[in-house]
Design an enzyme around this catalytic site. Structure first.
Site, mmCIF file in Angstrom:
data_model
loop_
_atom_site.group_PDB
_atom_site.id
_atom_site.type_symbol
_atom_site.label_atom_id
_atom_site.label_comp_id
_atom_site.label_asym_id
_atom_site.label_seq_id
_atom_site.Cartn_x
_atom_site.Cartn_y
_atom_site.Cartn_z
ATOM 1 N N GLY A 34 -11.458 103.157 -0.434
ATOM 2 C CA GLY A 34 -10.917 102.289 0.598
ATOM 3 C C GLY A 34 -10.603 103.074 1.856
ATOM 4 O O GLY A 34 -11.168 104.150 2.095
ATOM 5 N N ALA A 35 -9.686 102.569 2.648
ATOM 6 C CA ALA A 35 -9.381 103.178 3.940
ATOM 7 C C ALA A 35 -8.989 104.651 3.808
ATOM 8 O O ALA A 35 -9.555 105.520 4.472
ATOM 9 C CB ALA A 35 -8.259 102.395 4.620
ATOM 10 N N ALA A 36 -8.022 104.942 2.948
ATOM 11 C CA ALA A 36 -7.559 106.321 2.809
ATOM 12 C C ALA A 36 -8.628 107.211 2.198
ATOM 13 O O ALA A 36 -8.850 108.339 2.649
ATOM 14 C CB ALA A 36 -6.289 106.362 1.966
ATOM 15 N N LYS A 49 8.233 101.395 10.432
ATOM 16 C CA LYS A 49 7.285 102.349 11.021
ATOM 17 C C LYS A 49 7.732 102.717 12.431
ATOM 18 O O LYS A 49 7.694 103.889 12.836
ATOM 19 C CB LYS A 49 5.896 101.719 11.057
ATOM 20 C CG LYS A 49 4.784 102.692 11.364
ATOM 21 C CD LYS A 49 4.355 103.397 10.106
ATOM 22 C CE LYS A 49 3.130 104.246 10.337
ATOM 23 N NZ LYS A 49 2.553 104.728 9.077
ATOM 24 N N GLU A 109 -2.045 99.321 11.288
ATOM 25 C CA GLU A 109 -1.272 99.506 10.056
ATOM 26 C C GLU A 109 -1.539 98.371 9.076
ATOM 27 O O GLU A 109 -1.534 97.190 9.455
ATOM 28 C CB GLU A 109 0.216 99.527 10.409
ATOM 29 C CG GLU A 109 1.112 100.006 9.311
ATOM 30 C CD GLU A 109 1.091 101.509 9.158
ATOM 31 O OE1 GLU A 109 1.502 101.982 8.079
ATOM 32 O OE2 GLU A 109 0.689 102.204 10.092
ATOM 33 N N ASP A 110 -1.787 98.729 7.823
ATOM 34 C CA ASP A 110 -1.815 97.752 6.730
ATOM 35 C C ASP A 110 -2.790 96.608 6.984
ATOM 36 O O ASP A 110 -2.465 95.432 6.787
ATOM 37 C CB ASP A 110 -0.401 97.208 6.474
ATOM 38 C CG ASP A 110 0.535 98.273 5.930
ATOM 39 O OD1 ASP A 110 0.047 99.330 5.499
ATOM 40 O OD2 ASP A 110 1.762 98.062 5.947
ATOM 41 N N TYR A 118 15.146 95.157 39.747
ATOM 42 C CA TYR A 118 14.378 93.919 39.786
ATOM 43 C C TYR A 118 14.063 93.615 41.251
ATOM 44 O O TYR A 118 13.812 94.535 42.028
ATOM 45 C CB TYR A 118 15.175 92.810 39.082
ATOM 46 C CG TYR A 118 14.341 91.628 38.680
ATOM 47 C CD1 TYR A 118 13.139 91.788 37.992
ATOM 48 C CD2 TYR A 118 14.749 90.337 38.989
ATOM 49 C CE1 TYR A 118 12.364 90.699 37.628
ATOM 50 C CE2 TYR A 118 13.992 89.238 38.623
ATOM 51 C CZ TYR A 118 12.785 89.431 37.955
ATOM 52 O OH TYR A 118 12.031 88.356 37.600
#
Length: 398
Positions: free
Chosen positions: A204-206, A102, A144-145, A47
């Protein structure tokens, strides 16, 4: 505290702590220092005043931040909690246990440090702006999600704006592992990718990302279906993303229902939920490949699929050939961070799929077209392939 207690119907287990709650109490992560602070000398280096020298050097040459901070080794796992797998729109706080999970998978399987970031904002521009302002602290962003179609625009805007890898795992991780498994299924049965006709249930996304990577890999034809049937250019109800999808899929300009599209198809990929009737499965080509990946209930039950398919894959861990994103994202980010990549390109995704498939290419069987997540060869293979691809595509900074 009451939520932690298991209450069984027969009363025998009353008062027993639910192991899921027991594991999650206090969270699944902690911050750990990498240098000691044992005395005044250590403190003065870690520091003030020692840190000022490093800060000044970075101010004069911003590229040094990668060498003298954690930035180049850390990924932000970002969500708004709007589309949590299997749970839906549960909000940022309720999504946090998933994001922690995750993050520990990043560390466990790829040696990559990750920080969960659950954001309380839904407007696309607001979310993009928030992530962009957080980005100086991180070497990569894993989205994510986040619900579709917002996820597509959020990823696209962040990729344009940031000079670090941005990767929506729900899209690309799923696509990479699916392609790897399909490569090995085709190899096992002597089929050429260019001869295969694939039907994807889910736009969708996938579904969109899987369609894109399969076309990039040279699959013969890909037909994508949504709730209204085949996504075709002559439909007047398509979103911008689905119009783009129609432009690079469905070479034969098919129309009609999912069931009609499945007649004679070589491959079924399910990323939509729902149930496909056995009568439709029975119309597929002989020796078909069925990847029914909805969780916890696959679109085609594995027992039904096995009656007609030569290879069956699911998203579940209790059946062979689990299409699990953990096979991809830890190694992808490890490789990208290793060379300080500015992007994760389509070439890097294809390289990841090829490397993943190669891990078990000499061990193939109908129940082993993809490695186990616990196969210690996976992350190093994917990491090396992604790093090499980043260099060859000109997005590596070292």
């Amino acid at each position: 505290m009451a939520a932690e207690i298991v209450n069984s119907k027969d009363g025998l287990n009353e008062g027993v702590i639910d192991p899921a709650f027991a594991l999650h109490r206090g969270g699944k992560m902690a911050v750990q220092a990498t240098v000691p602070v044992r005395d005044a000398d250590d403190l003065s280096l870690a520091y003030t005043p020692g840190v000022a020298k490093v800060c000044t050097a970075i101010a004069e040459d911003p590229a040094l931040v990668d060498d003298y901070t954690w930035k180049s080794q850390v990924v932000a796992v970002v969500t708004d909690g709007s589309a949590v797998l299997g749970l839906g729109d549960i909000g940022p706080e309720a999504s946090l246990p998933v994001m922690e999970g995750k993050a520990i998978l990043f560390k466990q399987f790829g040696g990559v440090d990750a920080v969960p970031v659950a954001l309380d904002c839904r407007a696309t521009d607001e979310l993009v702006e928030t992530v962009a302002r957080l980005a100086p602290s991180f070497g990569g962003i894993n989205l994510e999600d986040i619900s579709a179609p917002r996820c597509f625009e959020i990823e696209a805007q962040l990729k344009r704006r940031l000079d670090i890898p941005v990767f929506h795992d729900d899209q690309h991780g799923t696509a990479i592992v699916t392609l790897a498994a399909l490569r090995n299924a085709a190899k096992l049965h002597g089929r050429g990718l260019g001869k295969l006709r694939v039907v994807i249930s889910g736009a969708g996304a996938a579904g969109v990302a899987i369609a894109r990577i399969l076309v990039e890999a040279g699959i013969g034809d890909v037909v994508v279906c949504d709730r209204k049937g085949v996504v075709s250019a002559d439909r007047g109800d398509l979103t911008d993303i689905k119009r783009e999808l129609a432009g690079f899929t469905n070479k034969e300009n098919r129309s009609g229902s999912l069931e009609s599209a499945m007649a004679g198809a070589d491959v079924f990929v399910g990323v939509s939920g729902g149930t496909v009737p056995e009568s439709a499965v029975a119309t597929m080509a002989e020796g078909a490949f069925i990847f029914a990946m909805a969780n916890p209930n696959p679109e085609i039950h594995p027992d039904v699929a096995a009656r007609y398919a030569s290879v069956v894959a699911t998203g579940r861990s209790d059946y062979p050939n689990q299409i699990n994103n953990v096979l991809a994202f830890p190694g992808i980010f490890a490789g990208a961070l290793q060379v300080r990549a500015t992007d994760i390109t389509e070439g890097m995704k294809l390289a990841a799929a090829e490397a993943l498939a190669a891990v078990v290419e000499d061990e193939l069987s109908s129940e082993r077209v993809i490695p186990s997540p616990f196969d210690e060869r996976v992350a190093p293979a994917v990491t090396a392939a992604v790093a090499a691809a980043a260099r060859s595509e000109g997005v590596a900074r070292r």
